[in-house]
Design a protein around this motif. Structure first.
Motif, PDB file in Angstrom:
ATOM      1  N   UNK A  15       6.132 -21.435  48.363  1.00  0.00           N
ATOM      2  CA  UNK A  15       5.156 -21.275  47.129  1.00  0.00           C
ATOM      3  C   UNK A  15       3.619 -20.711  47.540  1.00  0.00           C
ATOM      4  N   UNK A  16       3.469 -21.339  48.640  1.00  0.00           N
ATOM      5  CA  UNK A  16       1.788 -20.851  49.245  1.00  0.00           C
ATOM      6  C   UNK A  16       1.929 -19.253  49.374  1.00  0.00           C
ATOM      7  N   UNK A  17       2.913 -18.825  49.798  1.00  0.00           N
ATOM      8  CA  UNK A  17       3.179 -17.357  50.062  1.00  0.00           C
ATOM      9  C   UNK A  17       3.161 -16.524  48.884  1.00  0.00           C
ATOM     10  N   UNK A  40       6.884 -14.261  42.336  1.00  0.00           N
ATOM     11  CA  UNK A  40       6.586 -15.723  41.630  1.00  0.00           C
ATOM     12  C   UNK A  40       8.107 -16.232  41.500  1.00  0.00           C
ATOM     13  N   UNK A  41       8.989 -15.635  40.829  1.00  0.00           N
ATOM     14  CA  UNK A  41      10.151 -16.437  40.788  1.00  0.00           C
ATOM     15  C   UNK A  41      11.037 -16.702  42.023  1.00  0.00           C
ATOM     16  N   UNK A  42      11.085 -15.479  42.622  1.00  0.00           N
ATOM     17  CA  UNK A  42      11.755 -15.549  43.942  1.00  0.00           C
ATOM     18  C   UNK A  42      11.433 -16.713  44.986  1.00  0.00           C
ATOM     19  N   UNK A  43      10.181 -16.921  45.058  1.00  0.00           N
ATOM     20  CA  UNK A  43       9.811 -17.951  46.093  1.00  0.00           C
ATOM     21  C   UNK A  43      10.288 -19.413  45.698  1.00  0.00           C
ATOM     22  N   UNK A  44      10.263 -19.425  44.426  1.00  0.00           N
ATOM     23  CA  UNK A  44      10.868 -20.771  43.756  1.00  0.00           C
ATOM     24  C   UNK A  44      12.132 -20.897  44.054  1.00  0.00           C
ATOM     25  N   UNK A  45      13.127 -19.838  43.746  1.00  0.00           N
ATOM     26  CA  UNK A  45      14.384 -19.822  43.976  1.00  0.00           C
ATOM     27  C   UNK A  45      14.892 -20.276  45.267  1.00  0.00           C
ATOM     28  N   UNK A  99      10.769 -31.323  41.551  1.00  0.00           N
ATOM     29  CA  UNK A  99       9.807 -30.283  41.667  1.00  0.00           C
ATOM     30  C   UNK A  99      10.269 -28.886  41.751  1.00  0.00           C
ATOM     31  N   UNK A 100      11.115 -28.901  42.610  1.00  0.00           N
ATOM     32  CA  UNK A 100      11.640 -27.099  42.890  1.00  0.00           C
ATOM     33  C   UNK A 100      12.541 -27.025  41.726  1.00  0.00           C
ATOM     34  N   UNK A 101      13.423 -27.809  41.463  1.00  0.00           N
ATOM     35  CA  UNK A 101      14.403 -27.313  40.399  1.00  0.00           C
ATOM     36  C   UNK A 101      13.578 -26.980  39.058  1.00  0.00           C
ATOM     37  N   UNK A 102      13.112 -28.035  38.441  1.00  0.00           N
ATOM     38  CA  UNK A 102      12.617 -27.595  37.232  1.00  0.00           C
ATOM     39  C   UNK A 102      11.325 -26.863  37.155  1.00  0.00           C
TER      40      UNK A 102
END
Length: 658
Positions: A15-17, A40-45, A99-102
């Motif tokens: 997420x920082x990246x 934005x979405x890819x780093x969270x996935x 945190x990561x899932x939601x």
């Protein structure tokens, strides 16, 4: 240590990246929305998938002690040694998944919701940064690292709540959140100073191991430490008296509201109490304060939600109320129950906010198409939306039944466990029975006001207007898909910790035992007989049914007028609409006196008269006067100069002779 646990740093770094990359795009190529979305979405996935591996490693190894991963020495100073280290255990694993899932689901929804916004890249940069700091908060292995994340989510909330900063009201809401949280954070800092003074360390492992031998049960020091910690929790998690910032936080984009309320900032306080459960167990007075404030907040916020017309404000006060339940749970020593409700709440509250976002999105487009300017968040301007938005209606009913505590939905099991554990504590101290009754009343009001929201939004006649009705549409799949995922969680998350009378019960309780066993020695046995548990389950069912049926029978959506035609509320309805006038009271007691002091005392007296008048202008006046006096002696006559010279010599000689 399982190899997968060693990858936890990547969960945080991704997420920082994303923040760095999207921050650069917001400056260089803000129109590159596809790239922004992918990053934005890819780093969270990716972060979520790696988190699954990390949690899987913890589940496989079932460690009795936490894994502490130290990356480098951060602040060595005398006896103070602080490492940049992450702690992975059963508690941080739960938060890691939440945190990561939601957050991942909310990021996907944001692609559709914010697609037309010119600040799209900046928005995703802030959102990624928010998740990064929350992960630092829940993974920190010591108080200072946690505090970095704690302050970071405060900064991101300011940036995202005031995202549309051109609007002064939105910018003010961001500043209000920032300032209110600084009040609580002062308590967190004081607690850290006191812990280091008493224990000589700020590492969680060292502090919790030393606490039983260092602090006296119920002693003054541990009571002050835990009360200071709870002050920080009250600010971050919006408890009385520091709750007023959270409803105003609705000024930001709706997905931001979902992120703050469901997966990040406001859950931090509950997590902190659960993380420091040993300290709170040694301080029974502080634990009772936590439970009492939680119960009072649950009821107080529920009464305000009864009369709010802004759909997001209803949900905001419901969050404040549900957080009260979580604090009631951890306050009575049921730490697993508090974390259980935190988890289930993350699903149904994210679903409610994103569903309301779909509604607001549809109304904005309808009003834009017909060039009307109506409040798209006012439920009086809605009604009958189930015909145009059937999927959103169904999903939001799932979340509503969950938060109302209807059997078989997740909120029923988590909320009931908190109330049951509070009831059990009443066997030792009657005051807990009072808290239990407060919680039951708040549950009744929750079922009522949530049903009210659904009736006025989706049922009855449509009040958007004749022309606007034809422009109402269901949200695109990129927004509806996340609702489906959250709806599944809202139904099945209750399986994590079923009551003891049901098969497969207490999984989350057993999962968290390695983290909470240190506090068990200081707490009474929280065990219910099967008859009592069945009675409490039945009562919870009756309360939920009474709230829903009461709203269905007493409220008349067909008689509701659009906002522009609505009569002015009077009496208790006006009091509830104005939120018990708490903001006005704070304005009168705090804001106005501070502004008066700033204007009259500090500016007009201290600044103008003392600093400018006495020091700056005064010194210039004295210098000018001395210069004028000196100039009187500059006559140009040699005789006068000689006379003054002789007089000076005589005066000097007279002084020396003495």
């Amino acid at each position: 240590m399982p190899a997968s646990v060693g990858w936890v740093w990547l969960v945080v770094l991704l997420p920082l990246a994303g923040f760095v990359a999207n921050g650069a795009l917001s400056l260089l190529r803000p129109e590159a929305k596809r790239a922004v979305s992918a990053i934005g979405v890819g780093v969270l996935v990716l972060s979520f998938l790696i988190a699954v591996g990390v949690v899987g490693g913890v589940a496989t190894a079932a460690p009795h002690s936490p894994y502490v991963l130290t990356y480098w020495q951060w602040m060595p100073a005398g006896g103070l040694e602080i490492d940049l280290a992450f702690q992975v255990d059963q508690l941080s694993a739960v938060m890691l998944m939440v945190v990561t899932g939601v957050s991942m689901v909310i990021h996907i929804f944001s692609v559709g919701y914010m697609g037309d916004d010119p600040g799209y890249a900046r928005y995703f940069a802030y959102l990624n940064l928010f998740v990064f700091f929350m992960l630092v908060l829940v993974l920190g292995a010591n108080f200072p690292v946690m505090f970095v994340g704690w302050e970071g989510v405060g900064l991101c909330s300011y940036l995202l709540i005031g995202f549309w900063f051109e609007n002064n009201a939105f910018a003010d809401a961001g500043k209000k959140a920032f300032i209110m949280n600084r009040i609580g954070d002062f308590g967190f800092l004081i607690a850290m100073f006191m812990i280091f003074h008493a224990v000589g360390s700020l590492s969680f492992v060292e502090v919790f191991e030393a606490a039983p031998g260092t602090f006296e049960v119920g002693g003054t020091t541990i009571t002050l430490i835990t009360l200071a910690l709870f002050l920080g929790c009250a600010g971050k998690s919006a408890q009385i008296p520091l709750y007023t910032w959270l409803p105003d936080a609705m000024a930001g984009p709706t997905p931001v509201s979902a992120l703050i309320h469901a997966a990040t900032m406001v859950t931090a306080g509950v997590y902190l109490v659960a993380r420091t459960n040993v300290l709170f167990a040694i301080a029974p007075v502080s634990s009772f304060v936590v439970a009492a404030v939680g119960a009072a907040t649950a009821l107080f916020a529920a009464t305000i939600a009864l009369k709010q017309w802004d759909i997001k404000k209803v949900l905001a006060y419901s969050t404040v109320s549900q957080l009260g339940y979580m604090f009631m749970g951890v306050g009575v020593g049921a730490y697993a129950a508090g974390m259980f409700h935190l988890t289930t709440h993350a699903f149904f509250k994210a679903l409610l906010f994103l569903g309301s976002g779909s509604v607001i999105h549809a109304l904005h487009h309808a009003y834009h198409a017909t060039h009307r300017h109506e409040d798209a968040q006012d439920m009086r301007n809605m009604g009958g939306l189930r015909r145009a938005m059937p999927w959103t209606t169904g999903f939001m009913w799932v979340a509503t039944l969950a938060i109302a505590g209807v059997p078989l939905f997740s909120g029923f099991f988590s909320k009931d466990e908190i109330l049951a554990m509070t009831f059990v504590r009443g066997h030792d101290a009657g005051a807990f029975y009072v808290l239990w009754m407060v919680g039951v009343v708040a549950a009744l009001l929750t079922a009522f006001y949530m049903t009210r929201m659904m009736l006025y939004t989706f049922h009855g006649p449509n009040r958007t207007g004749e022309q606007e009705r034809g422009h109402l549409r269901e949200a695109p799949w990129v927004m509806t898909g996340p609702l489906l995922v959250l709806a599944v969680g809202s139904v099945f998350a209750g399986l994590l910790n079923l009551p003891a009378i049901l098969p497969g019960s207490g999984w989350l309780h057993h999962w968290l035992e390695p983290v909470t066993e240190g506090s068990a020695a200081y707490l009474p046995d929280l065990h219910l007989g099967s008859d009592t548990e069945w009675m409490l389950l039945g009562l919870a069912t009756v309360v939920a049914a009474a709230g829903i049926l009461g709203a269905w029978n007493f409220l008349k959506p067909a008689q509701l007028k659009p906002a522009r035609e609505a009569p002015v509320e009077t009496g208790i309805q006006r009091v509830l609409l104005r939120k018990w006038y708490v903001d006005e009271i704070y304005d009168w007691l705090v804001v106005r006196p501070v502004m008066w002091m700033s204007d009259r005392a500090f500016w007009k007296v201290m600044d103008v008269k003392v600093i400018d008048g006495a020091f700056v202008n005064g010194s210039a006046t004295v210098a000018r006067a001395l210069g004028w006096v000196g100039s009187r002696f500059q006559t140009g006559s040699v005789g006068v100069y000689l006379f003054l010279f002789v007089m000076g010599v005589l005066i000097l000689m007279r002084a020396v002779i003495r």
